[in-house]
Design a protein around this motif. Structure first.
Motif, short mmCIF file in Angstrom:
data_model
loop_
_atom_site.label_atom_id
_atom_site.label_comp_id
_atom_site.label_asym_id
_atom_site.label_seq_id
_atom_site.Cartn_x
_atom_site.Cartn_y
_atom_site.Cartn_z
N VAL A 12 0.84 -1.20 0.00
CA VAL A 12 0.00 0.00 0.00
C VAL A 12 0.87 1.25 0.00
N GLY A 13 1.89 1.26 0.85
CA GLY A 13 2.78 2.41 0.93
C GLY A 13 3.55 2.64 -0.35
N ARG A 14 3.98 1.56 -0.99
CA ARG A 14 4.74 1.67 -2.23
C ARG A 14 3.90 2.32 -3.33
N ARG A 15 2.64 1.90 -3.43
CA ARG A 15 1.76 2.50 -4.44
C ARG A 15 1.52 3.98 -4.16
N ALA A 16 1.30 4.30 -2.89
CA ALA A 16 1.03 5.70 -2.53
C ALA A 16 2.26 6.58 -2.77
N VAL A 64 2.54 -1.74 10.76
CA VAL A 64 1.91 -1.03 9.65
C VAL A 64 2.65 0.26 9.32
N PHE A 65 2.91 1.08 10.33
CA PHE A 65 3.48 2.39 10.05
C PHE A 65 4.98 2.33 9.78
N ILE A 74 6.07 4.18 6.34
CA ILE A 74 7.10 5.22 6.36
C ILE A 74 8.34 4.77 5.60
N ALA A 75 8.68 3.49 5.69
CA ALA A 75 9.83 2.97 4.95
C ALA A 75 9.64 3.15 3.45
#
Length: 233
Positions: free
Chosen positions: A19-23, A73-74, A78-79
């Motif tokens: 999710v983070g990578r896409r965002a 999750v965070f 953040i990573a």
């Protein structure tokens, strides 16, 4: 001793990384995303996934999950450089503070918008002459007497300046620390308020840093009226 994540936590971490990578693909700068990565859209996505208020009690709208689950999750978000700044302070600090020290009316008013990812908050603490030494701050909040000089005040008037206020330019609300008793000892006579950042008398000046980011801000309060029920506790 086994330090690996359990299969359940590893799956949660993998999901958060994805999710983070896409965002982060939409972010020009990915470093310090917890401070400079503002995105109301992503904040609302976090809420939809149940990743805001993860550790909050269920009866306050939270997920009732463990601190380790939230950490997993965070850490992943953040990573990857995901833009978590919009909800960062509200989720991590403001919500828990309101639940511990605020009234039920205050919780009912502000927690739903935090948990849904639709409100952004900043913290009005540091000052030019005090830094982060809270005991030295000088921003004042003066009580406004009620009708006919009654014992109940009808609000407060705030004057002063804050600095290094992360996210103030995008915030809907400020969790403000102000001096309400100038005669008390330096570490006493302080109170905390929820201040509407759209209130008349507030001026926000972003501070451009050496990297070209402007998440830090100066915030000036000039006769800002704060309702009595915005005093926390």
């Amino acid at each position: 001793m086994e330090f690996r994540l359990s299969p359940e936590l590893q799956a949660l971490s993998d999901e958060a990384h994805a999710v983070g990578r896409r965002a982060a693909e939409r972010q020009e700068i990915r470093e310090d995303s917890w401070l400079i990565g503002t995105s109301l859209e992503f904040s609302e996505e976090l809420a939809q996934r149940g990743w805001l208020g993860m550790t909050w009690p269920v009866d306050q709208g939270g997920g009732g999950r463990t601190a380790l689950e939230r950490f997993v999750v965070f850490e992943a978000l953040i990573a990857e450089g995901a833009p978590v700044a919009t909800s960062w302070f509200a989720d991590r600090q403001i919500g828990p503070t309101l639940m511990q020290f605020g009234t039920q009316q205050q919780c009912d008013r502000w927690l739903p918008d935090i948990i849904s990812g639709t409100s952004a908050w900043c913290i009005g603490m540091s000052e030019p002459a005090a830094g982060s030494d809270v005991a030295a701050l000088q921003t004042s909040a003066v009580s406004v007497p009620g009708p006919q000089g009654g014992t109940n005040n009808r609000g407060w008037v705030v004057n002063g300046q804050k600095v290094w206020t992360s996210g103030a330019a995008h915030a809907d609300w400020c969790y403000l620390i102000a001096r309400t008793d100038p005669t008390a000892a330096p570490h006493a006579g302080l109170s905390e308020f929820v201040v509407d950042m759209s209130a008349p008398g507030i001026e926000v000046r972003p501070i451009l840093d050496a990297t070209g980011n402007a998440h830090f801000c100066e915030v000036f309060f000039s006769d800002v009226e704060v309702p009595a029920d915005h005093l926390v506790g």
